[in-house]
Structure formats: structure tokens, C-alpha cells
Design an enzyme around this catalytic site. Sequence first.
Site, mmCIF file in Angstrom:
data_model
loop_
_atom_site.group_PDB
_atom_site.id
_atom_site.type_symbol
_atom_site.label_atom_id
_atom_site.label_comp_id
_atom_site.label_asym_id
_atom_site.label_seq_id
_atom_site.Cartn_x
_atom_site.Cartn_y
_atom_site.Cartn_z
ATOM 1 N N ARG A 48 17.330 -67.861 -6.221
ATOM 2 C CA ARG A 48 18.466 -67.953 -7.137
ATOM 3 C C ARG A 48 19.488 -69.016 -6.695
ATOM 4 N NH1 ARG A 48 20.296 -62.491 -9.654
ATOM 5 N NH2 ARG A 48 20.372 -63.835 -11.474
ATOM 6 N N ARG B 41 25.276 -50.955 -12.110
ATOM 7 C CA ARG B 41 25.690 -52.320 -12.465
ATOM 8 C C ARG B 41 25.349 -52.649 -13.907
ATOM 9 N NH1 ARG B 41 23.038 -56.861 -9.618
ATOM 10 N NH2 ARG B 41 24.025 -57.850 -11.385
ATOM 11 N N CYS C 261 20.922 -59.911 -7.634
ATOM 12 C CA CYS C 261 19.693 -59.163 -7.319
ATOM 13 C C CYS C 261 18.764 -59.991 -6.444
ATOM 14 C CB CYS C 261 18.980 -58.785 -8.608
ATOM 15 S SG CYS C 261 19.735 -57.371 -9.415
ATOM 16 N N LYS D 225 25.029 -56.341 -21.018
ATOM 17 C CA LYS D 225 25.640 -56.767 -19.745
ATOM 18 C C LYS D 225 25.643 -58.290 -19.624
ATOM 19 C CE LYS D 225 23.782 -57.082 -15.015
ATOM 20 N NZ LYS D 225 22.914 -58.225 -15.237
ATOM 21 N N ASN D 226 24.517 -58.924 -19.974
ATOM 22 C CA ASN D 226 24.401 -60.360 -19.731
ATOM 23 C C ASN D 226 25.091 -61.216 -20.794
ATOM 24 O OD1 ASN D 226 23.134 -59.737 -17.397
ATOM 25 N ND2 ASN D 226 21.063 -60.232 -18.099
ATOM 26 N N ASP E 174 13.235 -59.510 -17.626
ATOM 27 C CA ASP E 174 13.901 -58.236 -17.331
ATOM 28 C C ASP E 174 13.205 -57.037 -17.978
ATOM 29 O OD1 ASP E 174 16.497 -59.435 -16.056
ATOM 30 O OD2 ASP E 174 16.152 -60.540 -17.889
HETATM 31 C C1 EPZ Z 1 20.299 -64.487 -16.166
HETATM 32 O O1 EPZ Z 1 20.287 -64.888 -14.807
HETATM 33 C C2 EPZ Z 1 20.433 -62.991 -16.155
HETATM 34 N N1 EPZ Z 1 21.648 -62.630 -15.430
HETATM 35 C C3 EPZ Z 1 19.210 -62.362 -15.494
HETATM 36 O O2 EPZ Z 1 19.329 -60.957 -15.580
HETATM 37 C C4 EPZ Z 1 17.970 -62.804 -16.264
HETATM 38 O O3 EPZ Z 1 16.834 -62.296 -15.601
HETATM 39 C C5 EPZ Z 1 17.911 -64.328 -16.309
HETATM 40 O O4 EPZ Z 1 19.126 -64.858 -16.862
HETATM 41 C C6 EPZ Z 1 16.740 -64.821 -17.143
HETATM 42 O O5 EPZ Z 1 16.819 -64.321 -18.461
HETATM 43 C C7 EPZ Z 1 22.807 -62.710 -16.061
HETATM 44 O O6 EPZ Z 1 22.911 -63.076 -17.218
HETATM 45 C C8 EPZ Z 1 24.015 -62.254 -15.275
HETATM 46 P P1 EPZ Z 1 18.488 -68.376 -14.858
HETATM 47 P P2 EPZ Z 1 20.489 -66.415 -14.400
HETATM 48 O O7 EPZ Z 1 19.502 -69.364 -14.432
HETATM 49 O O8 EPZ Z 1 21.348 -67.065 -15.414
HETATM 50 C C9 EPZ Z 1 16.204 -71.005 -11.549
HETATM 51 C C10 EPZ Z 1 19.466 -58.768 -14.784
HETATM 52 O O9 EPZ Z 1 18.703 -57.964 -14.190
HETATM 53 N N2 EPZ Z 1 17.482 -71.718 -11.304
HETATM 54 O O10 EPZ Z 1 17.967 -68.437 -16.250
HETATM 55 O O11 EPZ Z 1 20.918 -66.446 -12.984
HETATM 56 C C11 EPZ Z 1 16.256 -69.576 -11.021
HETATM 57 O O12 EPZ Z 1 16.025 -69.526 -9.647
HETATM 58 C C12 EPZ Z 1 19.513 -60.216 -14.351
HETATM 59 O O13 EPZ Z 1 20.242 -58.431 -15.683
HETATM 60 C C13 EPZ Z 1 17.493 -72.800 -10.450
HETATM 61 O O14 EPZ Z 1 16.450 -73.219 -9.928
HETATM 62 O O15 EPZ Z 1 18.991 -66.894 -14.548
HETATM 63 C C14 EPZ Z 1 15.209 -68.896 -11.856
HETATM 64 O O16 EPZ Z 1 13.936 -69.091 -11.279
HETATM 65 C C15 EPZ Z 1 18.569 -60.525 -13.242
HETATM 66 N N3 EPZ Z 1 18.691 -73.441 -10.190
HETATM 67 C C16 EPZ Z 1 15.281 -69.637 -13.189
HETATM 68 O O17 EPZ Z 1 15.987 -70.857 -12.937
HETATM 69 C C17 EPZ Z 1 19.864 -73.020 -10.750
HETATM 70 O O18 EPZ Z 1 20.929 -73.617 -10.471
HETATM 71 C C18 EPZ Z 1 15.980 -68.870 -14.292
HETATM 72 O O19 EPZ Z 1 17.264 -68.458 -13.853
HETATM 73 C C19 EPZ Z 1 19.839 -71.911 -11.634
HETATM 74 C C20 EPZ Z 1 18.635 -71.277 -11.892
#
Ligand code: EPZ
Length: 436
Positions: free
Chosen positions: A126, A419, A121, A23-24, A311
Site C-alpha cells: 500500500r 472500522r 489494513c 465507508k469508502n 473487498d
Molecule cells: C480503496 O483503497 C479502499 N479504501 C479499499 O478498501 C479498496 O480495497 C480499494 O480502494 C480498491 O477498491 C478506501 O477507500 C479507504 P487503491 P485505496 O489506491 O484507495 C496500488 C476496505 O477494506 N497503489 O485503489 O488505498 C495499491 O498498492 C479497503 O474497505 C500504488 O501502487 O486502494 C493497490 O495494489 C481495503 N501506489 C492498488 O494500487 C499508490 O500510491 C489499488 O489501490 C496507491 C495505490
Amino acid sequence: MTDSIRVTGGRPLKGEITVRGAKNFVSKAMVAALLGSTPSTLRNVPNIRDVGVVSSLLRLHGAPVDYDVEAGDLHMDTSALVPADAAQIAAHAGSSRIPILLCGPLLHRLGEAVIPDLGGCRIGDRPIDFHLEILQKFGATVTQMPDGLLLKAPNGLTGIKHKLAYPSVGATEQLLLTAVMAEGVTHLEGAAVEPEIKDLIDTLQKMGAIISVSTDRSITIEGVKELRGYDHTSLADRIEVGSWASAALATKGDIFVRGAQQRTMGMFLNVFRKVGGQFDVTADGIRFFHPGGDLKPIALQTDVHPGFMTDWQQPLVVALTQATGLSIVHETVYENRFGFTDALNQMGAQVQLYRECLGNVACRFGERNFQHSAVISGPTPLQAADIEVPDLRGGFSHLIAALTAQGTSTVHGIGIIDRGYENFRAKLAALGAEVE
Ligand code: EPZ
């Protein structure tokens, strides 16, 4: 289709299921197709709701999408794009956070992009600050509109030097999807290097991009003027594989996951073995099973790749309720990813949450008052309950808990699980689960 499921637990899940593309990755590869001036084909695409969401976003922007569900082939014709407004995008995106990633490709192809208010989620704040900072550095202007943000690139987009404060998956993808067609060279430090990102880089390379990845989390991209479509087969969904593996462990079962790839599962397999699970890797997939005897407790922390991914945490915690002794899980990626344990405790588990960073590594949530460490005391027999799905992975974990528990549980809100888990009802039935 009803949004609740009745699960009679207490019997081991046994049999074979197939896991298709991640998915991701798939959702991001579909966004990458927007950069190509000729059609693209993505293969091994699972029939999950997020694929439907991104398909409708592509169609909304003038790109016909044709999905052969059985073959898993998705054809996208992105040769002529048209703009869409925030209200239309929001209506099609639902709770997905994908619209933020459309910005770079749409700015290149159309000169403007809009981001409606985003969902996703409920596992933490986020924010999208990293994304906006990157887009603005490339030269995008951002204007607040009543229903979202409007981005424009009046002078085109130009390569940047950037360092991420945290190796965010989405922000790294944002930068890649924007830099490949920006003028000049872009250099990123502190990049996320998840296998899904590597697959995105391979896809972009097929399209004509020039990207080099170093071993120190830095990525250099030389912008090109035009990209073409691609033909690419998605890597397997390692989160779904880990979820079924945890279900096998928690229910004392034996599941062959066809399509599972060892190369993306290394850290999970180590932990699975340390907890007392066994697995056999074959060319076609991985068999996960409970060999009998006691499961062992473990101390682990989630991390960005190559660490133990966040995850995998939620499904594994359910299995840890069946291990003999105290397990410690420190969540360092999301500040609020233990909400699902309330339901486990209601079913008889003993999971205690802490604000401190338990384990030997301090993380950025330690001083910010978030309950991001868990101590799981086991083994605790689980009893059936009436539970509500909180988020995608937490929801699947609730299903595992219900399958492990004695008696008949009702799990509400299971639509969220569609999803990211293809045909999970049929897969449960194939594994001998008693579900209605
Ligand atoms: C991706 O989310 C995945 N989603 C998530 O999977 C996964 O848990 C995550 O990466 C970590 O591996 C998709 O790919 C659609 P991040 P993403 O940006 O890209 C902070 C699932 O269940 N952050 O790596 O949104 C954020 O708050 C989902 O399949 C900021 O502070 O994750 C978090 O604490 C859930 N500012 C950390 O970084 C920003 O602008 C990591 O988030 C962006 C992120």
C-alpha cells in the site's frame, strides 16, 4: 468493550438488517467538506470507527462536527480552518490512511499539510507514490520531517495532465480533491471509476466544481476559485451488502439487506447467482438466500470497477468452501489478500494458494512472487477454532466462517471490524446468530 467474540455456528442467519452509507465514500466526502467555505451536511452516515477518525481530524483542523447517529446526519462547519502538526494527526488518525487525502484541500485552504506515517489494513505494501507524484505535479513541495511529510504550495496549485499507471481509487480521489480548486484545467487518464468515486464527483459538483467524466476512464476538471458546502446522501455500502450476502450463502440462510442498491452490486449479483445463491431486488433493499441444494464452484478474478471488487473476495471465499467442486479466485488488486485463508484451513477448509495468475488473465503480481491466486476445494464442513482477525474484510470473513462451523469458535481482535461494519454485533443477534 471486549475484543473477542464467541460464536456458536451451524445455524442459518435469517432475518433483516439495514446497511447505511459506504465507508469508502463517507470518509472521502468528509474530506471534501474541507474544501467548502460554508458548512456541509452528509446523510446516511453509518456509525463506524472510520467516521469517528475523520471527524476528529476535521475537529483538529478547526472544523466542528456534529453527528446525529440515529438520523445518520453529519454536519461539518469548515468555514474557518487551522493547521495541525503530524504528531496530533497521527494520534487522531490511528491506523487510518485518510490523512493522505487531506493534502489537496488543506494546501488550498491553509497553504500547507502534513502526512504522518500511514497505517491501514495489512493486505499489501500500500505505497503512496501515486499520491505524492500527483501532489508534486500540481506544485506542492514535499519535505521529509522526523514524524512524517510536510507539504507546502508556495506558488499555489496549477492544473496538470496525468496518466495513472493503475486505476487507483485513492490516487483518483487525490487528484479530484486537488484539481477542483487548482488554477486551470486538469486532465486525468486511467482513472478509477468506482461508484464511490462517482458519488464524490456528484458531491464536488454540488459544491461548485466543474468535472466531466468520459467513458474511457478519463476525467477533466476545470478549477474554480471557491467552493461552498454541500448537502448529500451517501450511496449504500456495497462491500457490507456483499459481506452479509456471503454470510447468508455460507450459513444456508436468508437475509433481507435493507438499503442495498442493485445499481452498485451488479457484478456481485451475477457471481452470487452463478454460485447458486438467489436474490430478490425490491425498492427498499435486496433479499439474499440459499435456495437449498448444492452450491456451484466458480472461477473469478477481482478487478477495479466495473469488475468484481477485491473487498467482496474475502467474504465470498468462505461461501465457496461450501460449494461442490474446485473454485479459482485470482486477486489482481492487492498482492497479499489471502492471509485470512490460514484460519479457514485451520477450521477444515481446503484453500491452496499459488503465485501464478490462475485463470485466463495475467496481472501485475504474476511475476513478483506473491501468493495471489487461490484454489478452494469444497464442500468442506468447517469446525470451530480459536482465530485472530487479520484485517477488516478478512475479519468479517472469519466471523462468517465461525457462523458456518460446527461448535463454538472464539474470534479475537474483532475491534478492527468496527472500522467498517456498523453495529455488527446487534445485526448478528437480529439474524439469530449465537454470539457472546
Ligand atoms: C480503496 O483503497 C479502499 N479504501 C479499499 O478498501 C479498496 O480495497 C480499494 O480502494 C480498491 O477498491 C478506501 O477507500 C479507504 P487503491 P485505496 O489506491 O484507495 C496500488 C476496505 O477494506 N497503489 O485503489 O488505498 C495499491 O498498492 C479497503 O474497505 C500504488 O501502487 O486502494 C493497490 O495494489 C481495503 N501506489 C492498488 O494500487 C499508490 O500510491 C489499488 O489501490 C496507491 C495505490
